[in-house]
Design an enzyme around this catalytic site. Structure first.
Site, PDB file in Angstrom:
ATOM      1  N   GLU A  28     -11.161  -9.190   3.223  1.00 16.72           N
ATOM      2  CA  GLU A  28     -10.142  -8.683   3.728  1.00 16.72           C
ATOM      3  C   GLU A  28     -10.283  -8.493   5.375  1.00 16.72           C
ATOM      4  OE1 GLU A  28      -7.359  -6.057   1.957  1.00 16.72           O
ATOM      5  OE2 GLU A  28      -6.568  -5.331   3.736  1.00 16.72           O
TER       6      GLU A  28
ATOM      7  N   ARG B 215      -9.221   8.215  -1.295  1.00 13.07           N
ATOM      8  CA  ARG B 215     -10.186   8.672  -0.148  1.00 13.07           C
ATOM      9  C   ARG B 215     -11.002   9.749  -0.808  1.00 13.07           C
ATOM     10  NH1 ARG B 215      -8.864   6.870   5.254  1.00 13.07           N
ATOM     11  NH2 ARG B 215     -10.737   8.280   5.874  1.00 13.07           N
TER      12      ARG B 215
ATOM     13  N   GLY C  31       1.063  -1.124   4.237  1.00 13.23           N
ATOM     14  CA  GLY C  31       1.513   0.080   3.862  1.00 13.23           C
ATOM     15  C   GLY C  31       2.347   0.944   5.141  1.00 13.23           C
ATOM     16  N   HIS C  32       1.525   1.515   5.826  1.00 14.43           N
ATOM     17  CA  HIS C  32       2.169   2.227   6.847  1.00 14.43           C
ATOM     18  C   HIS C  32       3.346   1.764   7.307  1.00 14.43           C
ATOM     19  CE1 HIS C  32       2.536   4.638  10.670  1.00 14.43           C
ATOM     20  NE2 HIS C  32       2.115   5.580   9.837  1.00 14.43           N
TER      21      HIS C  32
ATOM     22  N   ARG D 116       4.006  18.801   1.357  1.00 14.51           N
ATOM     23  CA  ARG D 116       4.481  20.031   0.617  1.00 14.51           C
ATOM     24  C   ARG D 116       3.992  20.389  -0.660  1.00 14.51           C
ATOM     25  NH1 ARG D 116       9.861  21.443   2.383  1.00 14.51           N
ATOM     26  NH2 ARG D 116       9.622  21.778   4.793  1.00 14.51           N
TER      27      ARG D 116
ATOM     28  N   HIS E 262      -3.853  -4.181   7.783  1.00 10.81           N
ATOM     29  CA  HIS E 262      -4.220  -3.019   8.826  1.00 10.81           C
ATOM     30  C   HIS E 262      -3.188  -3.137   9.725  1.00 10.81           C
ATOM     31  CE1 HIS E 262      -5.220   0.435  10.341  1.00 10.81           C
ATOM     32  NE2 HIS E 262      -6.082   0.853   9.200  1.00 10.81           N
ATOM     33  N   GLY E 263      -2.094  -2.380   9.833  1.00 11.71           N
ATOM     34  CA  GLY E 263      -1.240  -2.324  11.088  1.00 11.71           C
ATOM     35  C   GLY E 263      -0.093  -3.368  11.128  1.00 11.71           C
TER      36      GLY E 263
ATOM     37  N   ASP F 258      -0.250   4.480  -0.154  1.00  7.48           N
ATOM     38  CA  ASP F 258      -0.746   5.761   0.247  1.00  7.48           C
ATOM     39  C   ASP F 258      -0.064   6.780   1.054  1.00  7.48           C
ATOM     40  OD1 ASP F 258      -3.022   4.567  -0.570  1.00  7.48           O
ATOM     41  OD2 ASP F 258      -4.010   4.171   1.373  1.00  7.48           O
ATOM     42  N   HIS F 259       1.059   6.187   1.512  1.00 10.39           N
ATOM     43  CA  HIS F 259       1.549   7.101   2.611  1.00 10.39           C
ATOM     44  C   HIS F 259       2.980   7.742   1.790  1.00 10.39           C
ATOM     45  CE1 HIS F 259      -1.411   6.750   5.655  1.00 10.39           C
ATOM     46  NE2 HIS F 259      -1.132   5.501   5.557  1.00 10.39           N
TER      47      HIS F 259
ATOM     48  N   HIS G 200      -5.594   3.686  -1.697  1.00  5.75           N
ATOM     49  CA  HIS G 200      -6.886   4.159  -1.248  1.00  5.75           C
ATOM     50  C   HIS G 200      -7.051   5.573  -1.639  1.00  5.75           C
ATOM     51  CE1 HIS G 200      -9.744   4.500   2.518  1.00  5.75           C
ATOM     52  NE2 HIS G 200     -10.149   4.812   1.513  1.00  5.75           N
TER      53      HIS G 200
ATOM     54  N   ARG H  57      -6.846  12.856   0.861  1.00  9.29           N
ATOM     55  CA  ARG H  57      -5.701  13.485   1.563  1.00  9.29           C
ATOM     56  C   ARG H  57      -4.226  12.899   1.188  1.00  9.29           C
ATOM     57  NH1 ARG H  57      -7.459  10.285   7.238  1.00  9.29           N
ATOM     58  NH2 ARG H  57      -9.237  11.581   6.859  1.00  9.29           N
ATOM     59  N   HIS H  58      -4.269  11.672   0.394  1.00  8.08           N
ATOM     60  CA  HIS H  58      -3.245  11.159   0.106  1.00  8.08           C
ATOM     61  C   HIS H  58      -3.105  10.885  -1.734  1.00  8.08           C
ATOM     62  CE1 HIS H  58      -5.078   7.628   1.396  1.00  8.08           C
ATOM     63  NE2 HIS H  58      -4.635   7.733   2.496  1.00  8.08           N
TER      64      HIS H  58
ATOM     65  N   THR I 203      -7.124   6.768  10.014  1.00  9.00           N
ATOM     66  CA  THR I 203      -6.808   5.754   9.196  1.00  9.00           C
ATOM     67  C   THR I 203      -8.508   4.850   8.934  1.00  9.00           C
ATOM     68  OG1 THR I 203      -5.665   3.830   8.678  1.00  9.00           O
ATOM     69  CG2 THR I 203      -5.848   4.270  10.880  1.00  9.00           C
ATOM     70  N   THR I 204      -8.247   3.883   8.161  1.00  6.39           N
ATOM     71  CA  THR I 204      -9.574   2.915   8.042  1.00  6.39           C
ATOM     72  C   THR I 204      -9.800   2.486   9.603  1.00  6.39           C
ATOM     73  OG1 THR I 204      -9.040   2.506   5.993  1.00  6.39           O
ATOM     74  CG2 THR I 204     -10.992   1.129   6.772  1.00  6.39           C
TER      75      THR I 204
ATOM     76  N   GLU J  68      -8.590   0.854  -2.871  1.00  6.93           N
ATOM     77  CA  GLU J  68      -9.568   0.802  -1.891  1.00  6.93           C
ATOM     78  C   GLU J  68     -10.339   1.998  -1.998  1.00  6.93           C
ATOM     79  OE1 GLU J  68      -6.968   0.857   1.634  1.00  6.93           O
ATOM     80  OE2 GLU J  68      -6.147  -1.052   1.278  1.00  6.93           O
TER      81      GLU J  68
ATOM     82  N   ASN K 159       0.802  -1.077   0.071  1.00  5.07           N
ATOM     83  CA  ASN K 159       0.004  -0.017   0.051  1.00  5.07           C
ATOM     84  C   ASN K 159       0.910   1.433   0.100  1.00  5.07           C
ATOM     85  OD1 ASN K 159      -1.403   2.257   1.079  1.00  5.07           O
ATOM     86  ND2 ASN K 159      -2.875   0.873   1.813  1.00  5.07           N
TER      87      ASN K 159
HETATM   88  N1  PXP Z   1      -6.109  -2.868   4.023  1.00  8.93           N
HETATM   89  C1  PXP Z   1      -6.991  -1.884   4.185  1.00  8.93           C
HETATM   90  C2  PXP Z   1      -8.229  -2.317   3.603  1.00  8.93           C
HETATM   91  C3  PXP Z   1      -6.721  -0.577   4.358  1.00  8.93           C
HETATM   92  O1  PXP Z   1      -7.632   0.084   4.722  1.00  8.93           O
HETATM   93  C4  PXP Z   1      -5.338  -0.383   4.821  1.00  8.93           C
HETATM   94  C5  PXP Z   1      -5.016   0.986   5.298  1.00  8.93           C
HETATM   95  O2  PXP Z   1      -5.126   1.786   4.205  1.00  8.93           O
HETATM   96  C6  PXP Z   1      -4.195  -1.606   4.685  1.00  8.93           C
HETATM   97  C7  PXP Z   1      -4.668  -2.530   4.434  1.00  8.93           C
HETATM   98  C8  PXP Z   1      -2.867  -1.178   5.089  1.00  8.93           C
HETATM   99  O3  PXP Z   1      -2.878  -0.790   6.416  1.00  8.93           O
HETATM  100  P1  PXP Z   1      -1.475  -0.175   7.078  1.00  8.93           P
HETATM  101  O4  PXP Z   1      -1.121   1.098   6.108  1.00  8.93           O
HETATM  102  O5  PXP Z   1      -1.687  -0.158   8.459  1.00  8.93           O
HETATM  103  O6  PXP Z   1      -0.260  -1.398   6.667  1.00  8.93           O
END
Ligand code: PXP
Length: 258
Positions: A161, A55, A222-223, A28, A200-201, A19-20, A53, A59-60, A110-111, A80, A17
Site C-alpha cells: 500500500e 493500535r 478514513g479520516h 466520551r 492516507h489523506g 478508526d475515527h 487499525h 487509542r481508537h 497518525t501513521t 492494520e 477506514n
Molecule cells: N492506509 C493506511 C495504511 C493507514 O495507516 C491509514 C490511516 O490509518 C489509511 C490508509 C487511511 O488514512 P486516512 O484516515 O488519512 O484516510
C-alpha cells in the site's frame, strides 16, 4: 494486467477506514458512535472492505471492535497492525481477510510515513511469513520509493500500500512531483508482481488522480470520510467518494470517451 486506454482495468476497490468513528466514541467512553454501525453503513453505501487499525495504545479501535467486525460484518476486514508479537497473535486468532503492516510510533497523530522495509527486512520477514502462512493477505504500507517496493517484493508480501499522504498534503509543483512518484511506484510494484493499494489523506479533491492510476487496485480512506459524514452523513460521503473514484477511473481508462 491490461492498462491501456479502452482496455479493461482492474476494478478499483474502496476500503473504508472506520478508526475515527472509534476516536469519537472514545472521547466520551461508552458505545456511541458505534464502529460496527459505521461498517454496516459502509457496506450498504458501496464499500468493498472495512479497514481498522488496532493500535498498540488502543487509542481508537479496541480489541472488542475487531472481534465484532470479524464476526458480524460480511465485508472483508483489512487489519492494520504494527509488526509486534502481540498484533501478530491477534491477527492469527481473528484471521482477517488482510493485514496491512504499518509503522507505529506512540506519539504520532497518525501513521506518519511508510515502513522501512529495506532496513527492517530481517525483523519483518517472520511477520510476513506467519501471516501469509495463515492465509491472510499481507500488505506493507510503504512510501512510493522504488527501493522499498523492491524490498517488499523480496520479502514475499503479495501487496504494497503506497503512502500518498505527501501527495495529499502538498500543492502545485511539489504535488505534481509526488504524483509522478506514486505513478512510478505503482508501475514498479506491478512489474514486481505486487498488487498495489494506496491510502492516507485522500479526499474528494485528491482521490481522482490516484484512482486514475491503472495499477492501483484498492484505496483505503478514513479520516476525510468520517469528517465529511458530520456534514452530509456517512452513507452520502462514501457514495460520493465511490462516484469520484469511478468517474476518474472510467475517464482514465477511456471508458467514457467512446
Ligand atoms: N492506509 C493506511 C495504511 C493507514 O495507516 C491509514 C490511516 O490509518 C489509511 C490508509 C487511511 O488514512 P486516512 O484516515 O488519512 O484516510
Amino acid at each position: 494486467m491490461n492498462t491501456g486506454a479502452g482496455e479493461t482495468w482492474p476494478r478499483l476497490r474502496l476500503g473504508v477506514n472506520i478508526d475515527h468513528v472509534a476516536t469519537i466514541r472514545n472521547a466520551r467512553g461508552g458505545r456511541h458512535p458505534d464502529p460496527l454501525r459505521a461498517a454496516r453503513i459502509a457496506a450498504q453505501a458501496g464499500a468493498d472492505g472495512i479497514t481498522a487499525h488496532l493500535r498498540e495504545d488502543r487509542r481508537h479501535i479496541s480489541d472488542e471492535d475487531i472481534l465484532a467486525l470479524c464476526s458480524e460484518i460480511e465485508l472483508p476486514l483489512n487489519l492494520e497492525m504494527a509488526a509486534t508479537d502481540e498484533m501478530l497473535s491477534i491477527a492469527l486468532r481473528h484471521q482477517p481477510h488482510a493485514a496491512c503492516i504499518v509503522p507505529e510510533k506512540r506519539r504520532e497523530l497518525t501513521t506518519e510515513g511508510g515502513l522501512d522495509v529495506c532496513a527492517g527486512h530481517n525483523r519483518l520477514a517472520r511477520y510476513v511469513e506467519e501471516l501469509c502462512g495463515a492465509g491472510i493477505r499481507v500488505s506493507l504500507f510503504i512510501d512510493p520509493d522504488p527501493r522499498q517496493i523492491e524490498a517488499a517484493a523480496v520479502l514475499g508480501a503479495p501487496v504494497v500500500e503506497l503512502h500518498v499522504g505527501a501527495y495529499c498534503d502538498t500543492e502545485g509543483a511539489a504535488r505534481a512531483r509526488e504524483l509522478d512518484r506514486i505513478k512510478a511506484g505503482a508501475l514498479r510494484a506491478a512489474e514486481a508482481g505486487l498488487e498495489c493499494h494506496a491510502g492516507h489523506g485522500l479526499s474528494f479533491e485528491t482521490v481522482g488522480d490516484i484512482a486514475a492510476i491503472a495499477h492501483v487496485e484498492e484505496l483505503n480512506i478514513g479520516h476525510f470520510l468520517i469528517g465529511e459524514a458530520i456534514f452530509s452523513g456517512l452513507d452520502s460521503a462514501i457514495k460520493r467518494m465511490r462516484a469520484a473514484m469511478d468517474k476518474a477511473r472510467a475517464e482514465a481508462s477511456g471508458q467514457m470517451s467512446a
